[in-house]
Design a protein around this motif. Sequence first.
Motif, PDB file in Angstrom:
ATOM      1  N   GLN B  77       0.851  -1.177   0.000  1.00  0.00           N
ATOM      2  CA  GLN B  77       0.000   0.000   0.000  1.00  0.00           C
ATOM      3  C   GLN B  77       0.895   1.237   0.000  1.00  0.00           C
ATOM      4  O   GLN B  77       2.107   1.135   0.189  1.00  0.00           O
ATOM      5  N   SER B  78       0.273   2.396  -0.175  1.00  0.00           N
ATOM      6  CA  SER B  78       1.057   3.631  -0.320  1.00  0.00           C
ATOM      7  C   SER B  78       1.937   3.926   0.896  1.00  0.00           C
ATOM      8  O   SER B  78       2.972   4.573   0.759  1.00  0.00           O
ATOM      9  N   TYR B  79       1.555   3.466   2.063  1.00  0.00           N
ATOM     10  CA  TYR B  79       2.315   3.770   3.287  1.00  0.00           C
ATOM     11  C   TYR B  79       3.325   2.682   3.597  1.00  0.00           C
ATOM     12  O   TYR B  79       3.942   2.689   4.661  1.00  0.00           O
ATOM     13  N   GLU B  99       6.600   5.304  -7.303  1.00  0.00           N
ATOM     14  CA  GLU B  99       5.909   6.159  -6.346  1.00  0.00           C
ATOM     15  C   GLU B  99       4.568   6.628  -6.927  1.00  0.00           C
ATOM     16  O   GLU B  99       3.591   6.769  -6.191  1.00  0.00           O
ATOM     17  N   PHE B 100       4.541   6.878  -8.203  1.00  0.00           N
ATOM     18  CA  PHE B 100       3.311   7.339  -8.854  1.00  0.00           C
ATOM     19  C   PHE B 100       2.248   6.233  -8.874  1.00  0.00           C
ATOM     20  O   PHE B 100       1.098   6.438  -8.485  1.00  0.00           O
ATOM     21  N   PHE B 101       2.629   5.055  -9.334  1.00  0.00           N
ATOM     22  CA  PHE B 101       1.640   3.976  -9.460  1.00  0.00           C
ATOM     23  C   PHE B 101       1.125   3.526  -8.095  1.00  0.00           C
ATOM     24  O   PHE B 101      -0.022   3.127  -7.959  1.00  0.00           O
ATOM     25  N   SER B 102       1.985   3.590  -7.087  1.00  0.00           N
ATOM     26  CA  SER B 102       1.584   3.149  -5.749  1.00  0.00           C
ATOM     27  C   SER B 102       0.999   4.280  -4.919  1.00  0.00           C
ATOM     28  O   SER B 102       0.578   4.062  -3.794  1.00  0.00           O
ATOM     29  N   ASN B 103       0.994   5.478  -5.479  1.00  0.00           N
ATOM     30  CA  ASN B 103       0.526   6.670  -4.768  1.00  0.00           C
ATOM     31  C   ASN B 103       1.366   6.995  -3.536  1.00  0.00           C
ATOM     32  O   ASN B 103       0.842   7.476  -2.542  1.00  0.00           O
ATOM     33  N   GLY B 104       2.665   6.692  -3.620  1.00  0.00           N
ATOM     34  CA  GLY B 104       3.527   7.182  -2.554  1.00  0.00           C
ATOM     35  C   GLY B 104       4.434   6.195  -1.840  1.00  0.00           C
ATOM     36  O   GLY B 104       5.137   6.591  -0.914  1.00  0.00           O
ATOM     37  N   SER B 105       4.442   4.957  -2.250  1.00  0.00           N
ATOM     38  CA  SER B 105       5.339   4.000  -1.580  1.00  0.00           C
ATOM     39  C   SER B 105       6.791   4.439  -1.769  1.00  0.00           C
ATOM     40  O   SER B 105       7.233   4.663  -2.895  1.00  0.00           O
ATOM     41  N   LYS B 106       7.502   4.506  -0.688  1.00  0.00           N
ATOM     42  CA  LYS B 106       8.876   4.989  -0.751  1.00  0.00           C
ATOM     43  C   LYS B 106       9.801   3.829  -1.083  1.00  0.00           C
ATOM     44  O   LYS B 106       9.604   2.707  -0.630  1.00  0.00           O
TER      45      LYS B 106
END
Lengths: 346, 346, 346, 346
Positions: B77-79, B99-106
Amino acid sequence: MTDNSQQFASDNYSGICPEAWAAMAKANQGHERAYGDDQWTERASAYFRKLFETDCEVFFAFNGTAANSLALASLCQSYHSVICSETAHVETDECGAPEFFSNGSKLLTAPSVNGKLTPESIREVAIKRQDIHYPKPRVVTLTQATEVGTVYRPDELKAISATCKELGLNLHMDGARFTNACSFLGCSPAELTWKAGVDVLCFGGTKNGMAVGEAILFFNRELAEDFDYRCKQAGQLASKMRFLSAPWVGILEDCAWMRHGNHANHCAQLLASLVSDLPGVELMFPVEANGVFLQMPEPAIEALRGRGWRFYTFIGSGGARFMCSWDTEEARVRELAADIRAIVAG
Amino acid sequence: MTDNSQQFASDNYSGICPEAWAAMAKANQGHERAYGDDQWTERASAYFRKLFETDCEVFFAFNGTAANSLALASLCQSYHSVICSETAHVETDECGAPEFFSNGSKLLTAPSVNGKLTPESIREVAIKRQDIHYPKPRVVTLTQATEVGTVYRPDELKAISATCKELGLNLHMDGARFTNACSFLGCSPAELTWKAGVDVLCFGGTKNGMAVGEAILFFNRELAEDFDYRCKQAGQLASKMRFLSAPWVGILEDCAWMRHGNHANHCAQLLASLVSDLPGVELMFPVEANGVFLQMPEPAIEALRGRGWRFYTFIGSGGARFMCSWDTEEARVRELAADIRAIVAG
Amino acid sequence: MTDNSQQFASDNYSGICPEAWAAMAKANQGHERAYGDDQWTERASAYFRKLFETDCEVFFAFNGTAANSLALASLCQSYHSVICSETAHVETDECGAPEFFSNGSKLLTAPSVNGKLTPESIREVAIKRQDIHYPKPRVVTLTQATEVGTVYRPDELKAISATCKELGLNLHMDGARFTNACSFLGCSPAELTWKAGVDVLCFGGTKNGMAVGEAILFFNRELAEDFDYRCKQAGQLASKMRFLSAPWVGILEDCAWMRHGNHANHCAQLLASLVSDLPGVELMFPVEANGVFLQMPEPAIEALRGRGWRFYTFIGSGGARFMCSWDTEEARVRELAADIRAIVAG
Amino acid sequence: MTDNSQQFASDNYSGICPEAWAAMAKANQGHERAYGDDQWTERASAYFRKLFETDCEVFFAFNGTAANSLALASLCQSYHSVICSETAHVETDECGAPEFFSNGSKLLTAPSVNGKLTPESIREVAIKRQDIHYPKPRVVTLTQATEVGTVYRPDELKAISATCKELGLNLHMDGARFTNACSFLGCSPAELTWKAGVDVLCFGGTKNGMAVGEAILFFNRELAEDFDYRCKQAGQLASKMRFLSAPWVGILEDCAWMRHGNHANHCAQLLASLVSDLPGVELMFPVEANGVFLQMPEPAIEALRGRGWRFYTFIGSGGARFMCSWDTEEARVRELAADIRAIVAG
């Protein structure tokens, strides 16, 4: 009827047209720089600028979902909204792609007449809410030709773009079947786009005889700032770009795109003419592009399917869609019409 | 040297291989259902299941950026965060696509040895932080063959996957050059993936002689839930899917993929053998796949460019990368080697 | 009428109730661990578990926009969709927040009866499309009490949750005015949530007399996995969390929340009773919670505004909304009613 | 030592300062318009404009995670990147929030000297890559005071902003402890922000004695376009906004903010002066704001914890962080210092 007989379910059931194929074969010689830094991409871009009679910015994406979604995302921020027809493909058939690419821009649907937005319907949606709790409208998207096979006239486009300008809205055109619209109207691409106030056009290649690929044309060049980065990040930058751009060279250089559009439109007219006199069968929309929408009794629809025909229907409505392609054979159109006739007579 | 002479800048400078081309030609007969509901996509999927000796889930995407990013997004997930090598393509060359496809996964970078992650480096990053202010690691991604032309052995993969299992991490493999890894090790695809604990593989087609297209294989089928919707929404569902899948049939059905891999690897070995004895020229990494990384004096690099050769360098490091492809000609390798030799001698 | 006279525009025009204020004052002693690792947050969570008679997972967010959006995002992926009433706050007044937090989940609006979804309307939307081009429904969200002041009965909720279960949909409740619903029905919080099949409740604190803050209760604990990370990443983790949780202790420990709900509901009933007999004034919806919706002639609405009253209206519909709060004074209700009466009589 | 004894773990362990509390009490009279359309928000904004001697745009968000992430998102697009120090809070402690709010903007870390970016480190990162495969740098973010308790001087800021201007980068300041920086330098807020070339400041309220709330100040007003919509969509628009803005009135109107900053800084200096002569104890960074970073032997750290002290440490490094707050009591500082002394002597 073998497995790969011609069908009328969608114009993307067709394959690659000879001109696109030949160009791909030519492009498949030796090595080329990757990521669009190649001669084919340069040539295709030049053809677009010539065809549209303007120095537009040209980009290539893999498919229409991405092309339209990326273009819309470039025209607004996530807290803005996009006005579209209630029948717009971006609203009904993209699985939330515009919302995904824009990270949340809401689509606001406006009533349409024969699948077409009007200045009035746009205005009504655009000014309905002015408060911060509602996403601020920033873009209008229209589909040319529309999802129901109709075509915006230049003056309709101009009226819409005037409304957009007045209301501070950018104007985007989903041109999955732009060719068919040009063909029907006999207008130049320029007349149907930037001369009528369109900011960005997504020009469909797949339905035009390509394997993959759409072109995104920014007539308003400022809106294209860093759009190449946007494509890259969103997984829409082809490494072997020449195979996306060369087919465009193939279909643009000798006007194959227009011949194909003429042919598909002609087949649609032929189908309509062969069945429109049948009792119980009615045209749902004027036939202006390459699609024929028929209202038929449900049993007739069932019977037609029973004869092996594939086509889309609208749940519970008795409506059936028949799409013609660049490769549709007239004989096959006549076969379909004959079957409809036989069933209805039945 | 003409414009489309063979170069060593990237293995994606090459075109479409004959087997892929022939399959596309065959697929270009008549009409086919769209969006993957066609015989070619079914056949390609079956070939993958046979080749990998398991009933994996198979999907197709347009390019590696998207394939890897979508796969990673489906594993967290994004977090959450993704552990990768500091030299991983997803970190260094995708413009933020994961990061874009996951909406923020670092992405959390771990030190690597010859471009390869180790259980220790993974563990160190994974357990460094346990608090809520740091994105929880959920995935490890490794590249096989790596970005520096090295290859993970089965027991290295098994050690990594054991660590992943222990720490609750999914394991993803970026296989843009998976073929070259199989070829080098003489291992079966199964041995290098699910038998070694890999959950998902992105198997590169483009560098394997295709125009576009990657395959995404979920060995852990539960992780593939609704992945088809994910692809659609993200603009990665081809309408004329057959042209993404048929080339796979072409290169898988008679082992062309492996022949091409063998050939590219062979050319890399040849190049290495021809220049490794030169004074001032050093191999930066063991040559295991299709890339040769040479440390050379900056003036030599300049001189080589001056002779028309294209290749990537690493800023300020005196390192140069030479990639071989399925179509690289031995004569061209010898020409390059001779030029390097001449320059260094010069 | 001074600037901060009581108004009926929104129940969030009210301030902080004495019980919440007192708890904040108590919490403002000395140092406390940050980020929810404090005694107040522990106590508030315990109160919620006791009040709801179940071991639910409890989280706190700053406002309803975030609480609902985060909860919805945790119940589906970006390519899924959320079914809601056409009048749902998440659809009409959140500026695309649900789409933003979920990275693109589409809201599908279903027709409602008196602001309430029905099993039939949910089913119709849920099964309308089964293809990959339409985002797969995964969640139903309903508002209790609704945006038009009506309340779902326990058996209505049970019928909806049965439909959800059958169709594989999670059930979320937007409880911005959950208190008012409990008050109207005389039901326990458990009866209106998990006992009726609700998976997640966003329990509104702001409209209940708090400065900021909503509680998110997961009755289905599995759905709460890593939700704390989700809150943190989305900017919804308060460092001085005690000031979000202590007010809940204040209003829950001696049932102030229910007293306030009863009072607001009573005021709404009072207002309705004072004006419902007036000619030309009609109740648009049954008055069940703390809102009164009146159909009135446009000139009457204008005149009412002219007398300094603030309230929301519905464009072009002659509808006016009057909301009562925990602090609404009866005298002020009578003042408003008298003004309406005078104007209508006028 | 009771549960809520003063600690030095974080300056957010402190509560609400008297001035903020009094303002909240005043604001809690009667009804106010919601969503920021109230007198307190207007007054707070006016105070900011006066304090900063410029007509800046002022917004309020709930916490620093959101304020900084929203500000950064407004300064770039998802395919752009943000340059920050390797020790920046946005990189190390926000669980991917900047990437989430921006939908994928990558943070590029630059080496820092005493926690501070330099024009050289910024330039190096900014120009390292110019190709499309790497997210284009568009923003620099710096933290004032830094995460290690140091402070940028006006001429350091000016040098950085000059570099930003030259390279086309916006400049953002994370001012969670902006007060402490102003206090240390004796500079006006204007001198440390727009006069030094800062485009946007996130001014921390929480660490300044507020319950929740940060102010976002756009000195470059163009960058603030539609920022209110951005806040709303991202769940950062408080309905009862007065309780976020009134505390600012409270601490700004009689300079409480500066008194609090002075006091916290003074306590840090006191602590440093009381322990810096101890053998085996070393200041890791100059003490310029309200934090003291001590290098101490691991056993000493353990022993200190054993006496009930809470503070952050850096894994494996022997470093301990002690933060002072607006409410820190000197006696408590001396107690801590005495314990350190005793342990080290021990």
